[in-house]
Design a protein around this motif. Structure first.
Motif, PDB file in Angstrom:
ATOM      1  N   LEU A   1       0.638  -1.153   0.098  1.00 22.84           N
ATOM      2  CA  LEU A   1       0.262  -0.069   0.053  1.00 22.84           C
ATOM      3  C   LEU A   1       0.815   1.106  -0.149  1.00 22.84           C
ATOM      4  O   LEU A   1       1.865   1.317   0.551  1.00 22.84           O
ATOM      5  CB  LEU A   1      -0.928   0.096   1.234  1.00 22.84           C
ATOM      6  N   SER A   2       0.687   2.157  -0.719  1.00 27.64           N
ATOM      7  CA  SER A   2       1.386   3.339  -0.742  1.00 27.64           C
ATOM      8  C   SER A   2       0.792   4.648  -0.829  1.00 27.64           C
ATOM      9  O   SER A   2      -0.643   4.418  -1.355  1.00 27.64           O
ATOM     10  CB  SER A   2       2.220   3.335  -2.085  1.00 27.64           C
ATOM     11  N   GLY A   3       0.995   5.707  -0.435  1.00 30.59           N
ATOM     12  CA  GLY A   3       0.295   6.976  -0.588  1.00 30.59           C
ATOM     13  C   GLY A   3       0.931   8.251   0.080  1.00 30.59           C
ATOM     14  O   GLY A   3       2.068   8.106   0.661  1.00 30.59           O
TER      15      GLY A   3
ATOM     16  N   LYS B   1      -9.871   2.756   6.249  1.00 31.72           N
ATOM     17  CA  LYS B   1      -9.901   2.542   4.892  1.00 31.72           C
ATOM     18  C   LYS B   1      -9.658   0.931   4.920  1.00 31.72           C
ATOM     19  O   LYS B   1      -8.625   0.383   5.026  1.00 31.72           O
ATOM     20  CB  LYS B   1      -9.175   3.288   4.245  1.00 31.72           C
TER      21      LYS B   1
ATOM     22  N   THR C   1      -8.945  -1.300  -1.238  1.00 31.91           N
ATOM     23  CA  THR C   1      -9.646  -0.269  -1.766  1.00 31.91           C
ATOM     24  C   THR C   1      -8.404   0.885  -2.134  1.00 31.91           C
ATOM     25  O   THR C   1      -8.778   1.816  -2.522  1.00 31.91           O
ATOM     26  CB  THR C   1     -10.579   0.526  -1.117  1.00 31.91           C
ATOM     27  N   PHE C   2      -7.230   0.540  -1.546  1.00 26.95           N
ATOM     28  CA  PHE C   2      -6.147   1.720  -1.748  1.00 26.95           C
ATOM     29  C   PHE C   2      -5.756   1.375  -3.234  1.00 26.95           C
ATOM     30  O   PHE C   2      -5.611   0.654  -3.863  1.00 26.95           O
ATOM     31  CB  PHE C   2      -5.064   1.163  -0.946  1.00 26.95           C
ATOM     32  N   LYS C   3      -5.453   2.823  -4.004  1.00 31.31           N
ATOM     33  CA  LYS C   3      -4.823   2.772  -5.167  1.00 31.31           C
ATOM     34  C   LYS C   3      -3.527   3.104  -5.008  1.00 31.31           C
ATOM     35  O   LYS C   3      -2.966   3.583  -3.760  1.00 31.31           O
ATOM     36  CB  LYS C   3      -5.499   4.034  -5.782  1.00 31.31           C
ATOM     37  N   GLU C   4      -2.689   2.916  -5.968  1.00 25.57           N
ATOM     38  CA  GLU C   4      -1.341   3.259  -5.940  1.00 25.57           C
ATOM     39  C   GLU C   4      -1.044   4.820  -5.585  1.00 25.57           C
ATOM     40  O   GLU C   4      -1.686   5.596  -6.333  1.00 25.57           O
ATOM     41  CB  GLU C   4      -0.509   2.669  -7.121  1.00 25.57           C
ATOM     42  N   ASN C   5      -0.140   5.006  -4.594  1.00 27.36           N
ATOM     43  CA  ASN C   5       0.179   6.633  -4.295  1.00 27.36           C
ATOM     44  C   ASN C   5      -1.006   7.080  -4.070  1.00 27.36           C
ATOM     45  O   ASN C   5      -1.449   8.369  -4.400  1.00 27.36           O
ATOM     46  CB  ASN C   5       0.596   7.320  -5.595  1.00 27.36           C
ATOM     47  N   GLN C   6      -1.932   6.548  -3.110  1.00 29.00           N
ATOM     48  CA  GLN C   6      -3.387   6.939  -2.723  1.00 29.00           C
ATOM     49  C   GLN C   6      -3.045   8.431  -1.855  1.00 29.00           C
ATOM     50  O   GLN C   6      -2.193   8.397  -0.860  1.00 29.00           O
ATOM     51  CB  GLN C   6      -3.976   5.967  -1.975  1.00 29.00           C
ATOM     52  N   GLN C   7      -3.960   9.557  -2.101  1.00 29.76           N
ATOM     53  CA  GLN C   7      -3.880  10.571  -1.208  1.00 29.76           C
ATOM     54  C   GLN C   7      -5.039  10.330  -0.074  1.00 29.76           C
ATOM     55  O   GLN C   7      -6.202  10.198  -0.720  1.00 29.76           O
ATOM     56  CB  GLN C   7      -4.107  11.862  -2.317  1.00 29.76           C
ATOM     57  N   ILE C   8      -4.430  10.667   1.037  1.00 29.44           N
ATOM     58  CA  ILE C   8      -5.502  10.628   2.079  1.00 29.44           C
ATOM     59  C   ILE C   8      -5.492  11.879   2.868  1.00 29.44           C
ATOM     60  O   ILE C   8      -4.555  12.462   3.171  1.00 29.44           O
ATOM     61  CB  ILE C   8      -4.949   9.539   2.896  1.00 29.44           C
TER      62      ILE C   8
END
Length: 404
Positions: free
Chosen positions: A29-31, A89, A93-100
């Motif tokens: 997971l990344s973001g 979350k 459901t995480f997208k790559e380089n997800q902004q949170i």
């Protein structure tokens, strides 16, 4: 010859399969975690699996990479930091380089009930004293192991001279045992040391990990947590944290010391503690050492996380400023030294601790880099550490050029 080639082909194929299998067992997971209003990055926010001991933190630019077992893809990930409302979350459901985005929630003291058991309003000092009394209930009394990552960065004047990173396991006996933990040095990731000022040749070089863990307000029972001596306290606010609230208390012990304490409003656990000591006109809280070293600034931070009803260390930092003079009586300044050490915990082990893989192997009297094994790419490829920032990458590049 053909059979030998065939044999090696099969071996390499099997190794490749094993490597791919190991990597497929990990989900990445990344973001980046940002302030919802200002869009500024939020450093050192916790990113962890709900009700589990595995976690990581964002770096100083708010970025994170979090490696979790693939079997946890349906679990809930919590992103939290003091002063912000936590976000939950599901991992898948995480997208790559997800902004949170995290939002602040200002809590007016008038809207928060600050009471003791007799519904009497508590002063800041009373809150600190109650938190001190509750240490026995909030911190672990049984043995446990913390796994984590240590970073040691040192600068002399405006020149960086050292960057060290390693993974370690720390075996604690419980908060009441006033001893440093046993240490297993697992792997060393980076060990760039360049030429330092000649003064260092006559100065003892401390082991980075021991230098960190020998400071511990809770274990060694000292500092601003006791509410004694010359400390004066003021309630500075009430902030959200992990779906709870924490008191923010400012403390001053003139002339050299100041502190900020974050205390859970329900359990009265110390969640975060920061102590700063600042010299005044070269008048320090400690004498100048015979080798000419004078400590003029000291900052230490301890932040804890709750796991199964107890508080365990999550992050620790020690950052100093030393003025180095020619000798004890000399006023000739040679240079200024800026050491900074950090410990990031990414796993907590509390069950069947004595059967958990642990080997006390670190020589506390020897520096970390002198105990390093060959670099282990497989280990570091999925080990949870804060992402390297652009500034840190630049420091490492500069050090590498000077070492090479």
């Amino acid at each position: 010859m053909h059979k030998l080639s065939l044999f090696f082909s099969i071996v390499f194929f099997l190794l490749g399969c094993l490597t791919n299998f190991a990597q497929s067992d990990i989900t990445t997971l990344s973001g980046q975690v940002l302030d919802q209003k200002t869009l500024e990055p939020i450093p050192f926010a916790s990113v962890y699996i709900k009700s589990q001991s595995i976690g990581t933190v964002t770096n100083e630019e708010g970025y994170f990479t979090f490696y979790i077992p693939s079997k946890r893809k349906m679990d809930i990930i919590i992103i939290s930091v003091i002063g912000y409302v936590s976000v939950s979350k599901k991992a898948n459901t995480f997208k790559e380089n997800q902004q949170i985005f995290l939002s602040t929630r200002t809590t007016n003291l008038e809207t928060v009930i600050i009471t003791s058991t007799k519904d009497k309003k508590l002063t800041a000092k009373e809150i600190v004293k109650k938190a001190y009394q509750e240490i026995k209930n909030n911190y672990p009394t049984k043995p446990y192991i913390l796994e984590g990552y240590v970073r040691d960065l040192q600068k002399e004047d405006d020149k960086y001279v050292e960057y060290l990173e390693c993974a370690a396991k720390l075996f604690y006996q419980g908060y009441a045992i006033k001893k440093e933990p046993l240490v297993e040095l697992v792997e060393v990731r980076t060990k760039y040391l360049t030429e330092k000022n000649p003064w260092n040749k006559n100065s003892e070089r401390k082991n980075s990990i021991i230098d960190l863990v020998e400071d511990d307000f809770i274990r060694f029972d000292y500092g601003p947590i006791k509410g004694k001596n010359g400390w004066k306290y003021e309630l500075d606010g009430v902030l959200p944290y992990n779906e709870r609230l924490v008191y923010k208390i400012k403390g001053v012990d003139k002339p050299f010391q100041s502190a900020t304490l974050f205390i859970d409003t329900e359990t009265f656990a110390f969640v975060r503690m920061e102590l700063t000591r600042q010299a005044i006109n070269n008048r320090s809280w400690a004498r100048k050492f015979t080798n000419g070293a004078l400590q003029v600034h000291y900052n230490v931070v301890f932040e804890y996380q709750e796991y199964k009803g107890k508080m365990y260390l999550k992050y620790q930092k020690e950052e100093d400023t030393w003025k180095i003079f020619e000798g004890l009586e000399s006023k000739k300044l040679l240079f200024v030294q800026y050491p900074k050490k950090e410990l990031f915990i990414n796993n907590i082990i509390i069950d069947d601790v004595h059967n958990y893989p642990f080997l006390k192997n670190m020589n506390i009297s020897e520096s970390i880099e002198n105990q390093a094994k060959e670099y282990n790419l497989d280990f570091w490829s999925t080990y949870n550490i804060p992402q390297q920032t652009a500034a840190e990458s630049k420091i490492i590049l500069e050090l590498k050029k000077r070492v090479d």
